[in-house]
Structure formats: C-alpha cells, structure tokens
Write a protein that holds these residues in place. Sequence first.
Motif, mmCIF file in Angstrom:
data_model
loop_
_atom_site.group_PDB
_atom_site.id
_atom_site.type_symbol
_atom_site.label_atom_id
_atom_site.label_comp_id
_atom_site.label_asym_id
_atom_site.label_seq_id
_atom_site.Cartn_x
_atom_site.Cartn_y
_atom_site.Cartn_z
ATOM 1 N N TYR A 196 34.471 38.681 34.441
ATOM 2 C CA TYR A 196 33.956 38.256 35.725
ATOM 3 C C TYR A 196 32.479 37.920 35.631
ATOM 4 O O TYR A 196 31.755 38.425 34.779
ATOM 5 N N GLN B 219 38.775 39.515 47.170
ATOM 6 C CA GLN B 219 38.852 38.361 46.290
ATOM 7 C C GLN B 219 39.915 37.393 46.792
ATOM 8 O O GLN B 219 40.969 37.806 47.272
ATOM 9 N N HIS B 220 39.626 36.121 46.646
ATOM 10 C CA HIS B 220 40.545 35.069 47.059
ATOM 11 C C HIS B 220 40.971 34.305 45.813
ATOM 12 O O HIS B 220 40.129 33.860 45.031
ATOM 13 N N PHE B 221 42.268 34.180 45.645
ATOM 14 C CA PHE B 221 42.826 33.633 44.426
ATOM 15 C C PHE B 221 43.138 32.145 44.531
ATOM 16 O O PHE B 221 43.538 31.651 45.593
ATOM 17 N N GLY B 222 42.994 31.462 43.397
ATOM 18 C CA GLY B 222 43.513 30.107 43.275
ATOM 19 C C GLY B 222 45.010 30.145 43.043
ATOM 20 O O GLY B 222 45.614 31.211 42.953
ATOM 21 N N ASP B 223 45.608 28.955 42.949
ATOM 22 C CA ASP B 223 47.055 28.867 42.777
ATOM 23 C C ASP B 223 47.500 29.207 41.363
ATOM 24 O O ASP B 223 48.698 29.370 41.115
ATOM 25 N N LEU C 70 42.354 41.830 34.463
ATOM 26 C CA LEU C 70 41.055 41.171 34.574
ATOM 27 C C LEU C 70 40.549 40.826 33.176
ATOM 28 O O LEU C 70 40.464 41.688 32.311
ATOM 29 N N GLN D 65 48.218 37.145 34.249
ATOM 30 C CA GLN D 65 49.354 37.908 34.777
ATOM 31 C C GLN D 65 50.599 37.633 33.954
ATOM 32 O O GLN D 65 50.986 36.485 33.738
ATOM 33 N N ARG E 179 49.884 27.926 35.057
ATOM 34 C CA ARG E 179 50.997 28.475 34.267
ATOM 35 C C ARG E 179 50.919 27.869 32.880
ATOM 36 O O ARG E 179 51.124 26.660 32.704
ATOM 37 N N LEU F 10 48.713 42.195 36.392
ATOM 38 C CA LEU F 10 47.498 41.412 36.599
ATOM 39 C C LEU F 10 46.351 42.081 35.830
ATOM 40 O O LEU F 10 45.982 43.212 36.112
ATOM 41 N N PHE G 280 44.912 33.265 36.598
ATOM 42 C CA PHE G 280 44.353 33.096 37.935
ATOM 43 C C PHE G 280 42.835 33.173 37.887
ATOM 44 O O PHE G 280 42.260 33.967 37.149
ATOM 45 N N TYR H 243 41.761 36.208 35.708
ATOM 46 C CA TYR H 243 42.838 37.165 35.481
ATOM 47 C C TYR H 243 43.952 36.494 34.689
ATOM 48 O O TYR H 243 44.135 35.281 34.714
#
Lengths: 113, 110
Positions: free
Chosen positions: A48, A102-106, A45, A37, A109, A43, A91, A35
Amino acid sequence: DAGVIQSPRHEVTEMGQEVTLRCKPISGHNSLFWYRQTMMRGLELLIYFNNNVPIDDSGMPEDRFSAKMPNASFSTLKIQPSEPRDSAVYFCASSMDRGQPQHFGDGTRLSIL
Amino acid sequence: QKEVEQNSGPLSVPEGAIASLNCTYSDRGSQSFFWYRQYSGKSPELIMSIYSNGDKEDGRFTAQLNKASQYVSLLIRDSQPSDSATYLCAVNNAGNMLTFGGGTRLMVKP
C-alpha cells in the motif's frame, strides 16, 4: 463520482511474460492498496501507498512483483516474469487515509498459462 | 492465529429470516470495523462501518460491536435471495491498515 478504475479487466498470458496491471484511485484519496484474491488464500494485501509513497510491501510475494505510484492518480503492479501460480484476481482499492473505508475497483482477472 | 476470524460457512437461511454473521479480531487497539459484501465474480463493496460499541442500523442491516469481547457482527433482517454473497469483515490494525477476514458465504433460500 467515478470509482476506482482498473485495467485490464481480464488478462491471459503465457508463463514468463511481463504483466502490468493499472489502477486509477478515487480523486482525493491519499491511500492506495493492491490486493490479490484466490480461493485458497482469500484477500491478501500486497502493498500500500500513502501520498504516493510505498509504506508497506511486506505482502509482495517475491522480487518478481513490483509496484509504483508515480502520481496521485495512477499506480501499476508489475509481474516479471509471470508464473502460473500468479493466476488470481488482483484488486486495487483506495481510501481517504489509512484506516478509513477502502473502495475497491472491479479487479483484474489474471490467468497465466 | 488469524487476526480477523470468520466462519467460512456456508450459512444458509430461509428468505425472510434474520441472517447473523460473526467476526472476532485479535488486536485490542482496533478502532474501525467494516463489513463488505462480495458477490461471486465481483469486487468487495462496503456496506457498513462501525466505530463505537453498540448497534448501528442502516435499513435491513445492523452492525454490532463489542470491543471488550473483540467481537463484531452483522445482522441482516428480512433476508432476500439477493443477499446471497460472501460477507467480509475488515478491522483496522495497529498500523492503521485494514485486515480482512476470510469471509462468510451466505445463502438465502427462496
């Protein structure tokens, strides 16, 4: 359990340079998402993968963007050449399967000067 | 028309009040609905999932789903300043991917 791991956390580079973002999904997750943002667009996509195969890349903004998933534990998003308008937070997220939480990473930037 | 719509806010509530966050979606075939919380400068964090009509409670959070009205909401009871964040609604679409709303910014004032 380790979550989604992204690197680098921050990247500042000059316009025209190649940028490579990296992601390690949660072990056992079959789906991986990239993703972007921004304040203006929220956000979005980009692409995938399901079982390491790209399923939908319609969100990739242009040919300067490419993504690969050579194995179940690693994916890259590459921008070449980079432009200032690519500046955003990128992300990576993973899920057990499509449609699952869905589980996001940090995030990474990215600033293109 | 966006597939998942949220009021961008900010929604301001006093500490201790109930915060009500709303989301509408366009794909009648959607089956899974999620709420994410995103603090400024951080990544989205999953806080609630709901799959069937009705209410689902988890601590101070209650998710409500009405598929006939294509409407999902999140209630936060006894709001705390630490709840101040942007809340993202996510809905799975016909392609079995998640579509995110633009998020609602919540501000809880002490």
